[in-house]
Scaffold this motif. Structure first.
Motif, PDB file in Angstrom:
ATOM      1  N   ASN A 178       0.793  -1.216   0.000  1.00 46.02           N
ATOM      2  CA  ASN A 178       0.000   0.000   0.000  1.00 46.02           C
ATOM      3  C   ASN A 178       0.826   1.266   0.000  1.00 46.02           C
ATOM      4  OD1 ASN A 178      -2.729   0.222  -0.226  1.00 46.02           O
ATOM      5  ND2 ASN A 178      -3.031  -0.981   1.645  1.00 46.02           N
ATOM      6  N   ILE A 179       1.906   1.235  -0.747  1.00 46.33           N
ATOM      7  CA  ILE A 179       2.762   2.414  -0.775  1.00 46.33           C
ATOM      8  C   ILE A 179       2.214   3.399  -1.795  1.00 46.33           C
ATOM      9  CG2 ILE A 179       5.103   3.235  -1.205  1.00 46.33           C
ATOM     10  CD1 ILE A 179       5.930   0.259  -0.525  1.00 46.33           C
ATOM     11  N   LYS A 180       1.963   4.593  -1.330  1.00 45.34           N
ATOM     12  CA  LYS A 180       1.364   5.610  -2.202  1.00 45.34           C
ATOM     13  C   LYS A 180       2.330   5.954  -3.333  1.00 45.34           C
ATOM     14  CE  LYS A 180      -2.375   6.855   0.356  1.00 45.34           C
ATOM     15  NZ  LYS A 180      -2.915   5.502   0.367  1.00 45.34           N
ATOM     16  N   PRO A 181       1.799   6.303  -4.487  1.00 45.18           N
ATOM     17  CA  PRO A 181       2.655   6.629  -5.629  1.00 45.18           C
ATOM     18  C   PRO A 181       3.652   7.761  -5.316  1.00 45.18           C
ATOM     19  CG  PRO A 181       0.384   6.484  -6.312  1.00 45.18           C
ATOM     20  CD  PRO A 181       0.375   6.363  -4.830  1.00 45.18           C
ATOM     21  N   GLN A 182       3.180   8.695  -4.482  1.00 43.35           N
ATOM     22  CA  GLN A 182       4.074   9.819  -4.183  1.00 43.35           C
ATOM     23  C   GLN A 182       5.252   9.365  -3.334  1.00 43.35           C
ATOM     24  OE1 GLN A 182       0.826   9.360  -3.702  1.00 43.35           O
ATOM     25  NE2 GLN A 182      -0.146  11.247  -2.989  1.00 43.35           N
ATOM     26  N   GLU A 183       5.046   8.299  -2.616  1.00 39.40           N
ATOM     27  CA  GLU A 183       6.081   7.816  -1.715  1.00 39.40           C
ATOM     28  C   GLU A 183       7.149   7.065  -2.506  1.00 39.40           C
ATOM     29  OE1 GLU A 183       6.539   6.756   2.738  1.00 39.40           O
ATOM     30  OE2 GLU A 183       4.546   6.647   1.867  1.00 39.40           O
ATOM     31  N   LYS A 184       8.348   7.595  -2.535  1.00 37.46           N
ATOM     32  CA  LYS A 184       9.404   6.961  -3.313  1.00 37.46           C
ATOM     33  C   LYS A 184      10.055   5.851  -2.488  1.00 37.46           C
ATOM     34  CE  LYS A 184       9.172  10.119  -6.592  1.00 37.46           C
ATOM     35  NZ  LYS A 184       8.663   9.862  -7.919  1.00 37.46           N
ATOM     36  N   ILE A 185      10.557   4.869  -3.200  1.00 39.89           N
ATOM     37  CA  ILE A 185      11.270   3.797  -2.508  1.00 39.89           C
ATOM     38  C   ILE A 185      12.697   3.700  -3.037  1.00 39.89           C
ATOM     39  CG2 ILE A 185       9.280   2.372  -1.923  1.00 39.89           C
ATOM     40  CD1 ILE A 185       9.901   0.748  -4.487  1.00 39.89           C
ATOM     41  N   GLN A 186      13.468   2.934  -2.323  1.00 37.84           N
ATOM     42  CA  GLN A 186      14.840   2.686  -2.744  1.00 37.84           C
ATOM     43  C   GLN A 186      14.973   1.199  -3.012  1.00 37.84           C
ATOM     44  OE1 GLN A 186      17.282   4.368   0.482  1.00 37.84           O
ATOM     45  NE2 GLN A 186      18.443   5.194  -1.264  1.00 37.84           N
ATOM     46  N   CYS A 187      15.942   0.863  -3.812  1.00 34.18           N
ATOM     47  CA  CYS A 187      16.129  -0.558  -4.038  1.00 34.18           C
ATOM     48  C   CYS A 187      17.606  -0.890  -4.198  1.00 34.18           C
ATOM     49  CB  CYS A 187      15.352  -0.996  -5.274  1.00 34.18           C
ATOM     50  SG  CYS A 187      15.370  -2.780  -5.484  1.00 34.18           S
ATOM     51  N   PHE A 188      18.003  -1.991  -3.567  1.00 36.18           N
ATOM     52  CA  PHE A 188      19.374  -2.476  -3.707  1.00 36.18           C
ATOM     53  C   PHE A 188      19.334  -3.719  -4.578  1.00 36.18           C
ATOM     54  CE2 PHE A 188      19.130  -0.046   0.105  1.00 36.18           C
ATOM     55  CZ  PHE A 188      20.299   0.698   0.118  1.00 36.18           C
ATOM     56  N   LEU A 218      13.880   2.222 -14.465  1.00 37.41           N
ATOM     57  CA  LEU A 218      13.418   1.562 -13.247  1.00 37.41           C
ATOM     58  C   LEU A 218      12.923   2.590 -12.239  1.00 37.41           C
ATOM     59  CD1 LEU A 218      16.297  -1.062 -13.008  1.00 37.41           C
ATOM     60  CD2 LEU A 218      13.888  -1.554 -13.421  1.00 37.41           C
ATOM     61  N   MET A 219      13.706   3.649 -12.074  1.00 40.95           N
ATOM     62  CA  MET A 219      13.332   4.667 -11.090  1.00 40.95           C
ATOM     63  C   MET A 219      12.002   5.303 -11.464  1.00 40.95           C
ATOM     64  SD  MET A 219      16.465   5.957  -9.169  1.00 40.95           S
ATOM     65  CE  MET A 219      16.939   7.523  -9.800  1.00 40.95           C
ATOM     66  N   ASN A 220      11.853   5.645 -12.733  1.00 37.64           N
ATOM     67  CA  ASN A 220      10.617   6.308 -13.165  1.00 37.64           C
ATOM     68  C   ASN A 220       9.404   5.400 -13.050  1.00 37.64           C
ATOM     69  OD1 ASN A 220      11.960   8.615 -13.713  1.00 37.64           O
ATOM     70  ND2 ASN A 220      12.003   8.323 -15.945  1.00 37.64           N
ATOM     71  N   LEU A 221       9.543   4.223 -13.597  1.00 38.15           N
ATOM     72  CA  LEU A 221       8.360   3.371 -13.695  1.00 38.15           C
ATOM     73  C   LEU A 221       7.989   2.716 -12.379  1.00 38.15           C
ATOM     74  CD1 LEU A 221       8.750   1.733 -17.201  1.00 38.15           C
ATOM     75  CD2 LEU A 221       7.677   3.872 -16.565  1.00 38.15           C
ATOM     76  N   ALA A 222       8.957   2.573 -11.503  1.00 41.21           N
ATOM     77  CA  ALA A 222       8.620   1.970 -10.208  1.00 41.21           C
ATOM     78  C   ALA A 222       8.625   3.019  -9.092  1.00 41.21           C
ATOM     79  CB  ALA A 222       9.596   0.840  -9.889  1.00 41.21           C
ATOM     80  N   HIS A 223       8.690   4.273  -9.506  1.00 42.23           N
ATOM     81  CA  HIS A 223       8.667   5.363  -8.522  1.00 42.23           C
ATOM     82  C   HIS A 223       9.714   5.193  -7.428  1.00 42.23           C
ATOM     83  CE1 HIS A 223       4.467   5.803 -10.115  1.00 42.23           C
ATOM     84  NE2 HIS A 223       5.035   6.969 -10.376  1.00 42.23           N
TER      85      HIS A 223
END
Length: 876
Positions: free
Chosen positions: A742-752, A771-776
RNA sequence: GGGCGGUUAGCUCAGCUGGUUAGAGUAUCUGACUUACAUUCAGAGGGUCGGAGGUUCGAAUCCUCCACCGCCCACCA
């Protein structure tokens, strides 16, 4: 560039192109282009009324092929026209008359025909208008009607030729008579429906022993009034000795004989059959064989005549009851049993037809059928789907003579004149004879009857091209290529066209016959006006657009089409999608080089993967679509188009390049893929594609005549498609994960991310932005080795593992169970695979590729399980 | 009576010569007004492939039988 609406405004645009295409005469076929011809003749719609959904389907199928072939460089002729539809049209006009309280007999033949021609004008014109609205790219100036002067000549010519060849004869036989339409029908025009009737057992007393008698069984007791014998089988021991005895026909008091005939089946009914030679085809045969009297008890309107004794003046069904009542009274009716049997009905008015003795014209069919059977056997003509071949063959092999005279006024008058002297032979002539060649009399009368409608329709493929003249058109465009129609007219029309083509042209009329399904409502009922379940194609065009109608009818359709109004949304939405994708590209086309060719992408330095991918996808799709069209696999073609354009091009490519429009290469590629897609989609959705084409290619002329793009095999790049697939799967997994938590689209995530594969690392690195754009995401790290982190959510795609630190957002316990669920799923697959790979028979007997593939699969699944397990251990 | 076709997710259909964990669209549910498109976008749930046998290492796919639905043909009155 003009401002474009955010919606595809089909109402305006459809009409605009309808008019322009016609004005510019774009679909007119020439005989001197030097191109190879490709001809389709339209199944001419009946001028009885307006077009229904079945026509919409039929013509869409034809138009797709014809537009495709036109783009492929053929000289395409799609011959349009309408059919006079004898009985059917006469019926509707009679109904119209009835509203004025008149019958056709109240008018002169001439006046009645004038009303028919008025009707034809109105409805014929409407039909042509409707075909145009559908986008049909017919050669309009060539439009034909089955009663055009030239066409009438062809019909006469055929009649005369067949007569002279001895293939047309006149004679008195039992035919199917429609008492409502007042005409003879062919066997095909009598539709058999099962009816819950009764079998009546009637005792016919012996003359010498009136208390005893012979009992017969019948479903039509009223016909007994015309009985002239009773037949038994001589092998039937019960009745053997009765042959030759005399019976008294009840109610009529007529003496009739017991005869013996092999046609009688001892097992049915009582084994004794009443014989009514004038009202039953079998009895007619027996009557001939045994020289019986033929007593006609019916007027043409099925009211009993003066041969029916006390029952004269009654309608046949009224008489049935009256006869039964009288038989009961006389104690002749022994019993009544319920009995289901097939009863013939008029295919135009559904009245029960009557087997009726009358003098009619017939065509001898066996000699015509022979070459037509051969042509199909030899594969010169193929049916699609193939199974219809058998239906055709069965009918052809047991073909019966064709009753072609009709006692109506609307149609081709039979070209036969009779001399006042009855002994003179009938005069069969192309022109009106002035006197009798035998006796010289000038008192000649033309046959009052007209010919069966199908006697003109069967000439359609060549009569429309000018036959019997040896016209240029005929020489160039005949034989036609393909015929599109419904299976129910294989006998009426398809088979007869094949026979006529071979007989009069010496050549098959077409090589492919495509039989399409019936349009039904969602309950599976045939669409019909009387049921009130019909969806009017014009209403759909009005509400959803012609492209939507065309596209929706075909996509996801099986053999028969089950249609509800909502079905048309898919086409409307798709047209709108094409429209908006085009808008996007047009708005970002400042640096487009119109001469750019996609082959050039090989030379573009640093061409990005999505571009290679979309170009590859386009050509794979184009290849599939071309093949599908050639094989008449329409639904498949549309599915591929839909999947490519919406799924690949819009959802992925255009999304990815959204922030790369500054790059001219991107503009060029997007533009070109769009342009080529428009061509590929054009046969299916002519209006939206023409409109956009005209905007992006001003001055290049209509898209209708653009060449169909060739498949650049060297631009189909499976490796690029596979790599892009990985990117797509990564994005999808991350989106999935976001949605799970349930992560809101505005909420950005990080990924390793990490992977042991060098290629993967490269792939990841070069597609960070995507990846950054399409997965926010707002941060992304790529490593050779995984750094185990606590409290992360995880995605795994092939060898790539992505860890998303979500400590504050996720419920560790739930993430754990989510991953455990995935492990379970994988394990299930792995267990099955492992078992298979342990099976000695499998290893021994399965092809090596399959075994290797399975081994590789198991390995990758096991790796994934291992990785997932590691993830679990880090969740605490 | 003969023949043909169908039976796969709630609905409409793919699945072509047997080989991943059976796919789309639509409907349903969840979440998004992200300036090409809300006729939109993202995600989820949903199927023991009509039933029973058989062939095969392996069957939605091939064979046999059965059931149901639909169509066509046929002169048992």
């Amino acid at each position: 560039m003009t401002e474009l609406s955010t919606r595809f405004n089909f109402r305006e645009i459809d009409d605009k192109w309808c008019v322009r295409w016609e004005m510019e005469n774009l679909f007119h076929a020439q005989t001197d282009s030097g191109k190879e011809p490709y001809t389709i003749v339209i199944p001419p719609p009946n001028v009885t009324g307006i077009l229904h959904m079945g026509h919409a389907l039929n013509n869409t199928l034809q138009d797709i092929i014809i537009r495709y072939k036109r783009m492929k460089g053929f000289e395409t002729l799609w011959m349009p026209g309408t059919d006079h539809a004898g009985i059917a049209t006469q019926n509707v006009v009679e109904k119209q008359l009835a509203k004025e309280g008149k019958r056709r007999q109240d008018l002169s033949r001439e006046d009645f025909l004038k009303r028919l021609w008025d009707w034809k004008k109105e409805y014929g014109d409407t039909i042509i208008r409707q075909l145009k609205k559908l986008g049909s790219s017919c050669d309009w100036p060539r439009t034909r009607f089955t009663m055009d002067d030239q066409y009438c000549n062809a019909v006469k010519e055929v009649f005369v030729r067949l007569y002279e060849k001895g293939l047309i004869y006149r004679g008195e036989y039992i035919i199917n008579w429609c008492p409502r339409c007042h005409t003879a029908l062919s066997d095909e025009e009598a539709e058999h429906h099962e009816i819950q009737g009764s079998l009546y057992y009637i005792r016919y007393p012996f003359k010498d022993n009136p208390d005893k008698g012979l009992t017969v069984a019948t479903t039509r007791p009223e016909t007994m009034l015309g009985d002239t014998a009773v037949a038994v089988n001589k092998k039937d021991k019960r009745y053997k000795d009765l042959i030759g005895k005399t019976l008294i026909l009840p109610l009529m008091g007529r003496e009739i004989a017991v005869i013996s005939d092999e046609l009688v089946d001892p097992a049915f009914g009582t084994g004794a059959v009443k014989v009514t030679p004038a009202h039953d085809p079998n009895d007619f045969e027996m009557g001939k064989r045994h020289n019986l009297e033929f007593i006609n008890i019916l007027h043409p309107d099925a009211v009993l005549n003066d041969q029916a004794g006390d029952f004269e003046g009654m309608d046949r069904f009224e008489a049935r009851e009256a006869v039964l009542e009288a038989l009961r009274e006389g104690k002749f009716l022994e019993k009544t049993e319920p009995h289901t049997h097939a009863v013939g009905h008029c295919y135009r008015c559904h009245t029960v037809v009557e087997p009726y003795l009358s003098r009619q014209w017939f065509v001898k069919m066996k000699p015509l059928a022979k070459p037509a059977i051969e042509a199909v056997k030899k594969g010169k003509i193929a049916f699609y789907p193939k199974r219809w071949t058998k239906v055709y063959m069965n009918w052809m092999e047991s073909i019966r003579d064709w009753c072609i005279s009709r006692q109506i006024w609307w149609g081709h008058r039979i070209p036969v004149w009779y001399c006042e002297r009855q002994s003179c032979k009938p005069i069969v002539s192309l022109t009106t004879p002035s006197n009798c060649p035998q006796c010289g009399s000038t008192n000649l009368k033309q046959d009052e009857d007209v010919l069966d409608t199908w006697f003109s329709s069967w000439l359609w493929p060549f009569a429309t091209l000018g036959w019997p003249d040896k016209s240029k058109d005929l020489k160039y465009f005949y034989p036609t290529a393909s015929l599109f129609t419904a299976p129910e007219i294989i006998f009426f029309w398809v088979a007869r066209m094949i026979m006529a083509g071979l007989e009069f042209m010496g050549q098959i009329p077409f090589s492919d016959v495509y039989l399409h399904g019936t349009v039904r409502d969602t309950k599976g009922r045939k669409m019909s006006k009387s049921l009130g379940n019909a969806i009017d194609p014009l209403e759909i065009i009005e509400e959803y657009g012609a492209d939507a109608l065309r596209f929706s009818l075909i996509i996801n359709s099986g053999q028969d089409l089950f249609i509800s109004k909502e079905k048309f949304e898919i086409g409307r939405n798709f047209a709108n999608k094409i429209w908006n994708a085009s808008r996007l590209i047009m708005m970002n086309a400042s640096a487009v080089d119109p001469s750019f060719d996609l082959s050039a992408i090989k030379n573009i330095k640093n061409i990005n993967l999505p571009s290679q991918w979309i170009v590859s996808r386009f050509f794979s799709t184009l290849k599939k679509v071309s093949l599908a069209i050639e094989q008449y696999r329409y639904s498949e073609a549309e599915n591929s188009i839909y999947e490519f354009f919406w799924g690949d091009f819009c959802d992925w490519y255009l999304e990815i390049v959204k922030d790369q429009w500054d790059d001219p290469a991107i503009q060029n590629i997007a533009f070109k893929v769009l342009e080529l897609s428009l061509k590929m989609i054009h046969p299916f959705m002519p209006f939206v594609t023409e409109e956009i084409w005209s905007q992006i290619n001003e001055g290049k002329g209509s898209i209708c005549h653009q060449p169909w793009p060739p498949v650049h095999k060297n631009l189909i790049d499976n490796a690029a498609e596979a790599r892009m697939q990985t990117v797509i799967e990564l994005v999808t997994s991350l989106r999935n994960l976001r949605s799970q938590w349930n992560i809101k689209p505005q909420e950005k995530i990080q990924c390793f991310f990490c992977s042991r594969s060098k290629e993967d690392l490269e792939l990841l690195k070069s597609h960070e932005t995507i990846l950054m754009n399409l997965a926010h995401m707002n941060g992304l790290t790529i490593d050779k080795k995984a750094v185990e982190r606590k409290n992360t959510a995880t995605v795994i795609v092939r060898m790539i593992k992505g860890a998303v630190p979500l400590g504050h957002l996720i419920n560790i316990k739930e993430e754990k169970s989510r991953i455990l669920g995935q492990i379970g799923q994988q394990k299930k697959a792995s267990v099955g695979l492992a078992a298979r790979l342990k099976n000695k028979d499998f290893l021994k007997k399965a092809p090596k590729e399959v075994v290797d593939k399975e081994k590789a699969r198991l390995e990758s699944i096991n790796t994934k399980i291992k990785e997932l397990k590691k993830v679990v251990s880090c969740l605490s």
